[in-house]
Design an enzyme around this catalytic site. Structure first.
Site, PDB file in Angstrom:
ATOM      1  N   ARG A 191       0.773  -1.238   0.000  1.00 34.60           N
ATOM      2  CA  ARG A 191       0.000   0.000   0.000  1.00 34.60           C
ATOM      3  C   ARG A 191       0.803   1.286   0.000  1.00 34.60           C
ATOM      4  NH1 ARG A 191      -3.940  -2.019   4.641  1.00 34.60           N
ATOM      5  NH2 ARG A 191      -1.980  -3.071   5.115  1.00 34.60           N
ATOM      6  N   ARG A 225      -4.501  -3.024  -7.756  1.00 30.82           N
ATOM      7  CA  ARG A 225      -5.331  -3.793  -6.835  1.00 30.82           C
ATOM      8  C   ARG A 225      -6.787  -3.327  -6.802  1.00 30.82           C
ATOM      9  NH1 ARG A 225      -4.389  -5.946  -2.108  1.00 30.82           N
ATOM     10  NH2 ARG A 225      -6.641  -6.034  -2.205  1.00 30.82           N
TER      11      ARG A 225
HETATM   12  C1  LIG Z   1       1.709 -11.691   9.768  1.00 28.68           C
HETATM   13  C2  LIG Z   1       1.750 -11.692   8.264  1.00 28.68           C
HETATM   14  C3  LIG Z   1       0.633 -11.667   7.401  1.00 28.68           C
HETATM   15  N1  LIG Z   1       1.126 -11.681   6.099  1.00 28.68           N
HETATM   16  C4  LIG Z   1       2.490 -11.714   6.120  1.00 28.68           C
HETATM   17  C5  LIG Z   1       2.901 -11.753   7.468  1.00 28.68           C
HETATM   18  C6  LIG Z   1       4.323 -11.874   7.925  1.00 28.68           C
HETATM   19  C7  LIG Z   1       5.021 -10.572   7.784  1.00 28.68           C
HETATM   20  C8  LIG Z   1       4.741  -9.582   8.884  1.00 28.68           C
HETATM   21  O1  LIG Z   1       5.037  -9.897  10.047  1.00 28.68           O
HETATM   22  O2  LIG Z   1       4.262  -8.496   8.559  1.00 28.68           O
HETATM   23  C9  LIG Z   1       3.421 -11.805   4.994  1.00 28.68           C
HETATM   24  C10 LIG Z   1       3.186 -10.980   3.798  1.00 28.68           C
HETATM   25  N2  LIG Z   1       2.004 -10.424   3.369  1.00 28.68           N
HETATM   26  C11 LIG Z   1       2.221  -9.773   2.196  1.00 28.68           C
HETATM   27  C12 LIG Z   1       3.567  -9.965   1.801  1.00 28.68           C
HETATM   28  C13 LIG Z   1       4.040  -9.504   0.448  1.00 28.68           C
HETATM   29  C14 LIG Z   1       5.386  -9.383   0.064  1.00 28.68           C
HETATM   30  C15 LIG Z   1       6.101  -8.127   0.566  1.00 28.68           C
HETATM   31  O3  LIG Z   1       6.638  -8.161   1.689  1.00 28.68           O
HETATM   32  O4  LIG Z   1       6.190  -7.145  -0.196  1.00 28.68           O
HETATM   33  C16 LIG Z   1       4.182 -10.704   2.818  1.00 28.68           C
HETATM   34  C17 LIG Z   1       5.623 -11.144   2.938  1.00 28.68           C
HETATM   35  C18 LIG Z   1       1.232  -9.033   1.394  1.00 28.68           C
HETATM   36  C19 LIG Z   1       0.097  -8.415   2.112  1.00 28.68           C
HETATM   37  N3  LIG Z   1      -0.698  -8.999   3.070  1.00 28.68           N
HETATM   38  C20 LIG Z   1      -1.674  -8.115   3.433  1.00 28.68           C
HETATM   39  C21 LIG Z   1      -1.524  -6.918   2.692  1.00 28.68           C
HETATM   40  C22 LIG Z   1      -2.422  -5.708   2.800  1.00 28.68           C
HETATM   41  C23 LIG Z   1      -3.710  -5.958   2.108  1.00 28.68           C
HETATM   42  C24 LIG Z   1      -3.953  -5.069   0.934  1.00 28.68           C
HETATM   43  O5  LIG Z   1      -3.037  -4.474   0.320  1.00 28.68           O
HETATM   44  O6  LIG Z   1      -5.137  -5.005   0.542  1.00 28.68           O
HETATM   45  C25 LIG Z   1      -0.419  -7.111   1.848  1.00 28.68           C
HETATM   46  C26 LIG Z   1       0.136  -6.150   0.822  1.00 28.68           C
HETATM   47  C27 LIG Z   1      -2.744  -8.414   4.423  1.00 28.68           C
HETATM   48  C28 LIG Z   1      -2.255  -8.941   5.701  1.00 28.68           C
HETATM   49  N4  LIG Z   1      -1.821 -10.235   5.912  1.00 28.68           N
HETATM   50  C29 LIG Z   1      -1.409 -10.375   7.219  1.00 28.68           C
HETATM   51  C30 LIG Z   1      -1.590  -9.133   7.869  1.00 28.68           C
HETATM   52  C31 LIG Z   1      -1.280  -8.849   9.306  1.00 28.68           C
HETATM   53  C32 LIG Z   1      -2.114  -8.238   6.912  1.00 28.68           C
HETATM   54  C33 LIG Z   1      -2.403  -6.753   7.070  1.00 28.68           C
HETATM   55  C34 LIG Z   1      -3.826  -6.442   7.264  1.00 28.68           C
HETATM   56  C35 LIG Z   1      -4.058  -4.948   6.951  1.00 28.68           C
HETATM   57  O7  LIG Z   1      -3.419  -4.116   7.589  1.00 28.68           O
HETATM   58  O8  LIG Z   1      -4.848  -4.691   6.056  1.00 28.68           O
HETATM   59  C36 LIG Z   1      -0.815 -11.624   7.757  1.00 28.68           C
END
Ligand SMILES: Cc1c2[nH]c(c1CCC(=O)O)Cc1[nH]c(c(CCC(=O)O)c1C)Cc1[nH]c(c(CCC(=O)O)c1C)Cc1[nH]c(c(C)c1CCC(=O)O)C2
Length: 358
Positions: free
Chosen positions: A45, A54
């Site tokens: 984001r 997206r």
């Molecule tokens: C705990 C965890 C998750 N997902 C992930 C973790 C481990 C990394 C960390 O500790 O941050 C791993 C992850 N999630 C995402 C990536 C993409 C690759 C990168 O790092 O660029 C990676 C490596 C994309 C994502 N995963 C997510 C987004 C945001 C959603 C969106 O863009 O619509 C992205 C880009 C959603 C997600 N998924 C998760 C969370 C806590 C969230 C955020 C929720 C929010 O704040 O909206 C679970």
């Protein structure tokens, strides 16, 4: 033989390979031309071009469209000139792929419809096959071709962090249901983590066989545990994951948040590179991890809101603490915050490269 092997006489080796990249050299603790940089959550984001592609596509759907995954993975490489790409996906994708009813809710995170808390629930965690995640193989195939010598990092969630989402049913501050299971039914807990280790191992193998040059195991929430509990109840499952991919010879990175007391054990679990959040300076982290491992980290992602002078000063601090490490990959101490100005990230990459040019 994988695409990550040192170039030989075979036709496949005529494509440029990331083997000699600064990132993979640093992971192997070899001399580097400059300290390599990438950012956790570098895709996402903070980038207007990400928000654009997206639009109208749900998070999990976006992870299953190879063309879109390729585009989103490449966006931060093009813009920031980072030293590695990280495959665009989420830690819950393999769980979704084996049929767990879950969704990623904007601003919340992964939410599981029916939490896993009993022995009967375990049966819902079936094995993952490469066919379940065909889109990963396809996207990585396209990506490695486009990336050339820039390495691609594959990743997965570690058994504890995945268990936390499955048992709680969503994000949790205190992990009370997870810990209740861990302390209250150690055998069911061990079986659950072992199941997740199998799924995670299979998911990482798919990524490496498709062309990922390194893998990162995210145990984001493991900092909630005391070292003795980590060693007894979690480390065996994470160690199983690391040893299952050892024979590929690709660097294995292990990361968690709030892990100051666990750094030594995170290395011992089988990582080649230990990720460090911003709470422990890298020289102290190196003492806790011990010899034979590279470190990754560890600028506080919130520093990127403090203005150019503070960013430069804190960057210099991280690099000073990293001097003399066996291997250092510059990163943030956790993911890029969504409201970060992307230009600060571009400048940060250039600054680390300039300051460390040898
Ligand atoms: C705990 C965890 C998750 N997902 C992930 C973790 C481990 C990394 C960390 O500790 O941050 C791993 C992850 N999630 C995402 C990536 C993409 C690759 C990168 O790092 O660029 C990676 C490596 C994309 C994502 N995963 C997510 C987004 C945001 C959603 C969106 O863009 O619509 C992205 C880009 C959603 C997600 N998924 C998760 C969370 C806590 C969230 C955020 C929720 C929010 O704040 O909206 C679970």
């Amino acid at each position: 033989m994988s695409v990550n092997d040192r170039p030989s006489g075979s036709p496949a080796s005529q494509q440029p390979k990331p083997y000699e990249s600064a990132f993979l050299k640093a992971c192997r603790r070899e001399p580097v031309p400059h300290t390599p940089v990438w950012f956790m959550r570098q895709a996402g984001r903070s980038l207007p071009e990400y928000l654009k592609v997206r639009e109208g596509v749900a998070m999990l759907d976006s992870c299953m469209r190879p063309e879109l995954v390729k585009e989103i993975t490449l966006q931060p490489v093009r813009r920031h000139k980072v030293d590695a790409a990280i495959y665009f996906s989420d830690i819950v994708v393999p769980l979704k792929a084996i049929g767990i009813d879950l969704d990623i809710k904007p601003g919340i995170g992964p939410v599981v419809a029916e939490p896993i808390r009993t022995r009967a629930d375990l049966a819902r965690l079936r094995d993952l096959t490469p066919e379940d995640v065909w889109y990963v193989t396809e996207a990585i195939g396209m990506l490695t071709e486009e990336l050339g010598t820039t390495p691609l990092i594959g990743f997965a969630g570690a058994p504890f962090t995945l268990a936390s989402y499955l048992v709680e049913g969503g994000p949790s501050r205190n992990h009370e249901h997870t810990k209740a299971l861990m302390y209250g039914d150690p055998q069911l807990w061990a079986d659950l983590l072992d199941r997740l280790a199998e799924i995670t191992s299979a998911f990482l193998k798919v990524q490496i066989e498709a062309g990922a040059s390194a893998v990162q195991l995210f145990d984001s929430w493991v900092g909630a545990l005391a070292p003795a509990d980590y060693r007894r109840s979690v480390m065996p499952a994470s160690a199983k994951v690391f040893s299952s991919v050892a024979s590929y010879g690709v660097p294995r990175i292990h990361f968690g948040v709030g892990t100051g007391e666990l750094l030594g054990l995170l290395g011992e679990a089988g990582a080649d590179v230990v990720g460090v959040d911003w709470r422990v300076p890298l020289d102290e982290a190196a003492r806790r991890v011990g010899p034979g491992k590279a470190l990754q980290g560890n600028l506080d992602p919130a520093v990127l809101f403090a203005g150019p002078e503070a960013i430069e000063a804190k960057t210099a601090e991280v690099l000073a603490a990293a001097e003399g490490l066996e291997g250092h990959v510059f990163n943030l101490g956790h993911g890029v915050l969504p409201t970060t100005d992307p230009d600060t990230l571009t400048r940060l990459v250039a600054s680390v490269h300039e300051r460390t040019a040898r």
